[in-house]
Design a protein around this motif. Structure first.
Motif, PDB file in Angstrom:
ATOM      1  N   ILE A 152     -11.857 -27.153   7.780  1.00 44.58           N
ATOM      2  CA  ILE A 152     -12.666 -26.551   6.710  1.00 44.58           C
ATOM      3  C   ILE A 152     -14.118 -26.506   7.168  1.00 44.58           C
ATOM      4  CG2 ILE A 152     -13.386 -26.724   4.302  1.00 44.58           C
ATOM      5  CD1 ILE A 152     -10.461 -26.616   4.353  1.00 44.58           C
ATOM      6  N   PRO A 153     -14.708 -25.322   7.297  1.00 43.18           N
ATOM      7  CA  PRO A 153     -16.129 -25.264   7.650  1.00 43.18           C
ATOM      8  C   PRO A 153     -16.988 -25.716   6.472  1.00 43.18           C
ATOM      9  CG  PRO A 153     -15.019 -23.131   7.894  1.00 43.18           C
ATOM     10  CD  PRO A 153     -14.116 -24.003   7.113  1.00 43.18           C
ATOM     11  N   SER A 154     -18.101 -26.379   6.776  1.00 43.22           N
ATOM     12  CA  SER A 154     -19.103 -26.641   5.740  1.00 43.22           C
ATOM     13  C   SER A 154     -19.894 -25.368   5.540  1.00 43.22           C
ATOM     14  CB  SER A 154     -20.065 -27.742   6.179  1.00 43.22           C
ATOM     15  OG  SER A 154     -19.433 -28.973   6.217  1.00 43.22           O
ATOM     16  N   ILE A 155     -19.884 -24.871   4.334  1.00 41.96           N
ATOM     17  CA  ILE A 155     -20.661 -23.670   4.057  1.00 41.96           C
ATOM     18  C   ILE A 155     -22.005 -24.085   3.479  1.00 41.96           C
ATOM     19  CG2 ILE A 155     -20.814 -21.636   2.583  1.00 41.96           C
ATOM     20  CD1 ILE A 155     -18.974 -21.221   4.906  1.00 41.96           C
ATOM     21  N   ARG A 179      -6.002 -29.580   8.203  1.00 36.35           N
ATOM     22  CA  ARG A 179      -6.689 -28.341   7.817  1.00 36.35           C
ATOM     23  C   ARG A 179      -8.142 -28.414   8.256  1.00 36.35           C
ATOM     24  NH1 ARG A 179      -5.948 -25.244   2.058  1.00 36.35           N
ATOM     25  NH2 ARG A 179      -7.247 -23.446   2.556  1.00 36.35           N
ATOM     26  N   PHE A 228     -20.660 -29.344  11.192  1.00 32.87           N
ATOM     27  CA  PHE A 228     -20.256 -28.541  10.031  1.00 32.87           C
ATOM     28  C   PHE A 228     -18.750 -28.277   9.990  1.00 32.87           C
ATOM     29  CE2 PHE A 228     -21.162 -25.423  13.308  1.00 32.87           C
ATOM     30  CZ  PHE A 228     -20.102 -24.550  13.199  1.00 32.87           C
ATOM     31  N   PHE A 258      -9.322 -32.117   7.427  1.00 34.12           N
ATOM     32  CA  PHE A 258      -8.631 -32.834   6.357  1.00 34.12           C
ATOM     33  C   PHE A 258      -7.198 -33.121   6.774  1.00 34.12           C
ATOM     34  CE2 PHE A 258     -11.129 -32.983   2.370  1.00 34.12           C
ATOM     35  CZ  PHE A 258     -12.310 -32.459   2.858  1.00 34.12           C
ATOM     36  N   ARG A 311      -4.011 -25.856   9.743  1.00 38.15           N
ATOM     37  CA  ARG A 311      -4.414 -24.621   9.072  1.00 38.15           C
ATOM     38  C   ARG A 311      -5.783 -24.201   9.604  1.00 38.15           C
ATOM     39  NH1 ARG A 311      -3.937 -23.015   3.436  1.00 38.15           N
ATOM     40  NH2 ARG A 311      -4.302 -20.758   3.441  1.00 38.15           N
ATOM     41  N   ILE A 312      -5.874 -22.966  10.027  1.00 36.71           N
ATOM     42  CA  ILE A 312      -7.091 -22.443  10.655  1.00 36.71           C
ATOM     43  C   ILE A 312      -7.924 -21.707   9.601  1.00 36.71           C
ATOM     44  CG2 ILE A 312      -7.961 -21.010  12.551  1.00 36.71           C
ATOM     45  CD1 ILE A 312      -6.129 -23.321  13.456  1.00 36.71           C
ATOM     46  N   PRO A 313      -9.236 -21.948   9.541  1.00 39.77           N
ATOM     47  CA  PRO A 313     -10.052 -21.210   8.562  1.00 39.77           C
ATOM     48  C   PRO A 313     -10.098 -19.715   8.901  1.00 39.77           C
ATOM     49  CG  PRO A 313     -11.453 -22.518  10.009  1.00 39.77           C
ATOM     50  CD  PRO A 313     -10.031 -22.883  10.339  1.00 39.77           C
ATOM     51  N   THR A 314     -10.146 -18.891   7.883  1.00 49.42           N
ATOM     52  CA  THR A 314     -10.014 -17.437   8.062  1.00 49.42           C
ATOM     53  C   THR A 314     -10.883 -16.869   9.187  1.00 49.42           C
ATOM     54  OG1 THR A 314      -9.585 -17.338   5.687  1.00 49.42           O
ATOM     55  CG2 THR A 314      -9.994 -15.243   6.805  1.00 49.42           C
TER      56      THR A 314
END
Lengths: 142, 89
Positions: free
Chosen positions: B83-86, B81, B54, B58, B5-8
């Motif tokens: 997930i960027p660290s914001i 998946r 960052f 997962f 899954r790619i982050p938006t």
């Protein structure tokens, strides 16, 4: 690029960022990209999970926050278009730390909060090569 | 085949796909296949051959840093998946 925000959403961001002062606060922006503009449809405040003693100049969310909001946005036909955070007693200009953690194609709204009162609010996007942020036009409508 | 899954914000570099199907028997191999298919993603995921600090990956609900990192073996139908660290400051 124009980043379009209603005056109500802008007022809510400012109120939230005043509420977390003297610490940094923030949240996600859900919206609709549309060619050369992004319409912000919703803001969702997220707790700052950085170490408490560092929150006056640092802000972070958990990966689980990201998963939850991205799933929600996708399910509702919206996009996770960016995030907002505050700079207590500092200009609304991205720091090096901001740039190191930033993503391209994402909108960054930074609100300066001086002595508890929201002041300057500016919006930025990271260049594709990650070299720097460019300021964008923040358009506020009723 | 596994999927990632790619982050938006990075979907623009993956032909606007939310999920990409990949080959690989480890997390690292799967990510390598991803950046081979979509080379523009590489600079946003890797520093040389290491994941950027960052960038979180997962496997199901587990952060691979708490498994075997890029060497974590994955099933043929695994769901990964990114997930960027914001964070800001």
């Amino acid at each position: 690029m124009q980043i379009i925000l209603t005056s109500d959403l802008q007022a809510r961001i400012k109120a939230q960022m005043e509420g977390t002062y003297p610490n940094e606060g923030g949240g996600f922006l859900l919206g609709t990209p549309n060619g050369d503009s992004v319409q912000i449809n919703e803001i969702i405040q997220i707790d700052n999970v950085f170490e408490a003693e560092e929150q006056y100049h640092r802000y972070a969310m958990t990966p689980q926050d990201w998963m939850r909001l991205e799933d929600e946005a996708d399910a509702r036909g919206l996009s996770l278009v960016g995030y907002y955070h505050s700079h207590p007693n500092a200009r609304a200009i991205p720091s090096v730390y901001d740039r190191d953690h930033a993503l391209p194609n994402f909108v960054y709204i930074i609100t300066q909060v001086n002595e508890g009162k929201a002041a300057e609010q500016r919006v930025w996007r990271l260049q594709n090569d990650r070299s720097q942020f460019d300021e964008q036009e923040l358009v506020v409508r009723e | 085949m596994a999927n990632i899954r790619i982050p938006t914000p990075l979907r623009a570099y993956a032909a606007n796909q939310a999920t990409v199907t990949v080959n690989g028997e480890t997390v690292g191999a799967a990510l390598n296949d991803l950046v081979t298919q979509h080379p523009e993603l590489r600079t946003h995921l890797f520093n040389d051959n290491s994941l950027r600090n960052f960038v979180n990956v997962f496997l199901g609900e587990e952060d691979i840093r708490f498994l075997d990192g890029l060497d974590t073996p994955i099933a043929a139908d695994a769901s990964l998946r990114i997930i960027p660290s914001i964070a800001g400051g």
